[in-house]
Design a protein around this motif. Structure first.
Motif, short mmCIF file in Angstrom:
data_model
loop_
_atom_site.label_atom_id
_atom_site.label_comp_id
_atom_site.label_asym_id
_atom_site.label_seq_id
_atom_site.Cartn_x
_atom_site.Cartn_y
_atom_site.Cartn_z
N MET A 181 10.13 37.80 19.88
CA MET A 181 9.63 39.11 20.22
C MET A 181 10.21 39.50 21.57
O MET A 181 10.35 38.68 22.45
CB MET A 181 8.09 39.05 20.28
N ARG A 182 10.55 40.76 21.72
CA ARG A 182 11.09 41.26 22.98
C ARG A 182 10.32 42.50 23.38
O ARG A 182 9.81 43.22 22.55
CB ARG A 182 12.57 41.59 22.84
N PHE A 183 10.25 42.74 24.69
CA PHE A 183 9.65 43.97 25.17
C PHE A 183 10.35 44.39 26.45
O PHE A 183 10.99 43.60 27.11
CB PHE A 183 8.14 43.84 25.36
N SER A 184 10.23 45.65 26.78
CA SER A 184 10.91 46.21 27.95
C SER A 184 10.06 46.02 29.19
O SER A 184 8.85 46.14 29.16
CB SER A 184 11.17 47.70 27.71
N ALA A 185 10.73 45.72 30.30
CA ALA A 185 10.05 45.60 31.59
C ALA A 185 10.83 46.41 32.61
O ALA A 185 11.92 46.01 33.00
CB ALA A 185 9.95 44.14 32.01
N GLY A 186 10.28 47.53 33.00
CA GLY A 186 10.97 48.42 33.92
C GLY A 186 11.31 47.77 35.25
O GLY A 186 12.35 48.01 35.83
N TRP A 187 10.44 46.91 35.75
CA TRP A 187 10.69 46.28 37.04
C TRP A 187 11.74 45.18 36.97
O TRP A 187 12.29 44.78 37.97
CB TRP A 187 9.40 45.71 37.62
N ALA A 188 12.03 44.68 35.78
CA ALA A 188 13.01 43.61 35.66
C ALA A 188 14.41 44.14 35.32
O ALA A 188 15.37 43.40 35.32
CB ALA A 188 12.57 42.62 34.58
N GLY A 189 14.50 45.41 35.01
CA GLY A 189 15.79 46.00 34.71
C GLY A 189 16.33 45.65 33.35
O GLY A 189 17.53 45.67 33.13
N GLY A 190 15.48 45.31 32.39
CA GLY A 190 15.97 44.99 31.06
C GLY A 190 14.86 44.45 30.18
O GLY A 190 13.69 44.63 30.45
N ASP A 191 15.25 43.77 29.11
CA ASP A 191 14.30 43.21 28.18
C ASP A 191 13.88 41.80 28.61
O ASP A 191 14.66 41.05 29.18
CB ASP A 191 14.89 43.13 26.78
N LEU A 192 12.64 41.47 28.30
CA LEU A 192 12.13 40.13 28.53
C LEU A 192 11.80 39.51 27.19
O LEU A 192 11.38 40.19 26.27
CB LEU A 192 10.85 40.16 29.38
N GLU A 193 12.00 38.20 27.06
CA GLU A 193 11.64 37.52 25.83
C GLU A 193 10.23 36.98 25.94
O GLU A 193 9.81 36.52 27.00
CB GLU A 193 12.62 36.39 25.54
N TYR A 194 9.50 37.05 24.85
CA TYR A 194 8.13 36.58 24.77
C TYR A 194 8.09 35.42 23.79
O TYR A 194 8.49 35.56 22.65
CB TYR A 194 7.22 37.72 24.30
N SER A 195 7.65 34.27 24.26
CA SER A 195 7.56 33.08 23.42
C SER A 195 6.14 32.54 23.47
O SER A 195 5.77 31.85 24.43
CB SER A 195 8.54 32.00 23.90
N PRO A 196 5.30 32.84 22.46
CA PRO A 196 3.93 32.35 22.49
C PRO A 196 3.89 30.82 22.38
O PRO A 196 4.74 30.21 21.73
CB PRO A 196 3.28 33.01 21.26
N VAL A 197 2.93 30.23 23.05
CA VAL A 197 2.78 28.77 23.05
C VAL A 197 1.32 28.42 22.79
O VAL A 197 0.43 29.24 22.94
CB VAL A 197 3.22 28.15 24.39
N SER A 198 1.09 27.18 22.38
CA SER A 198 -0.26 26.66 22.22
C SER A 198 -0.61 25.85 23.47
O SER A 198 0.15 24.97 23.86
CB SER A 198 -0.36 25.77 20.99
N PRO A 199 -1.74 26.13 24.10
CA PRO A 199 -2.09 25.40 25.32
C PRO A 199 -2.39 23.93 25.02
O PRO A 199 -3.07 23.61 24.05
CB PRO A 199 -3.33 26.13 25.83
N GLU A 200 -1.85 23.05 25.83
CA GLU A 200 -2.08 21.61 25.67
C GLU A 200 -2.65 20.98 26.93
O GLU A 200 -3.23 19.91 26.87
CB GLU A 200 -0.78 20.92 25.30
N ARG A 201 -2.45 21.63 28.06
CA ARG A 201 -2.92 21.10 29.34
C ARG A 201 -3.60 22.21 30.12
O ARG A 201 -3.33 23.39 29.90
CB ARG A 201 -1.76 20.54 30.15
N VAL A 202 -4.47 21.83 31.04
CA VAL A 202 -5.20 22.80 31.86
C VAL A 202 -4.66 22.74 33.28
O VAL A 202 -4.53 21.67 33.86
CB VAL A 202 -6.72 22.49 31.86
N ALA A 203 -4.33 23.90 33.82
CA ALA A 203 -3.85 23.99 35.20
C ALA A 203 -4.82 24.83 36.01
O ALA A 203 -5.39 25.80 35.52
CB ALA A 203 -2.46 24.61 35.25
#
Length: 59
Positions: free
Chosen positions: A1-23
């Motif tokens: 999945m990709r989405f636009s980020a105006g502050w980054a000057g381009g597209d950002l990639e979105y990679s969903p993850v499953s949480p395994e550790r707590v920070a």
């Protein structure tokens, strides 16, 4: 999945993850629509807490 980020000057990639550790992190109280307005700081990994016992952000 990709989405636009105006502050980054381009597209950002979105990679969903499953949480395994707590920070632990430190942030201030400035929150807009469920997102911190300022950068947060990593404090430590919490080996004494399991993921299923952590409430969802904003819950």
């Amino acid at each position: 999945m990709r989405f636009s980020a105006g502050w980054a000057g381009g597209d950002l990639e979105y990679s969903p993850v499953s949480p395994e550790r707590v920070a632990e992190f430190q942030g201030d109280t400035a929150v807009d629509d469920g997102h911190y307005r300022h950068p947060v700081r990593f404090v430590r990994l919490r080996e004494d807490v399991v993921v299923k016992h952590v409430p969802h952000f904003g819950a």
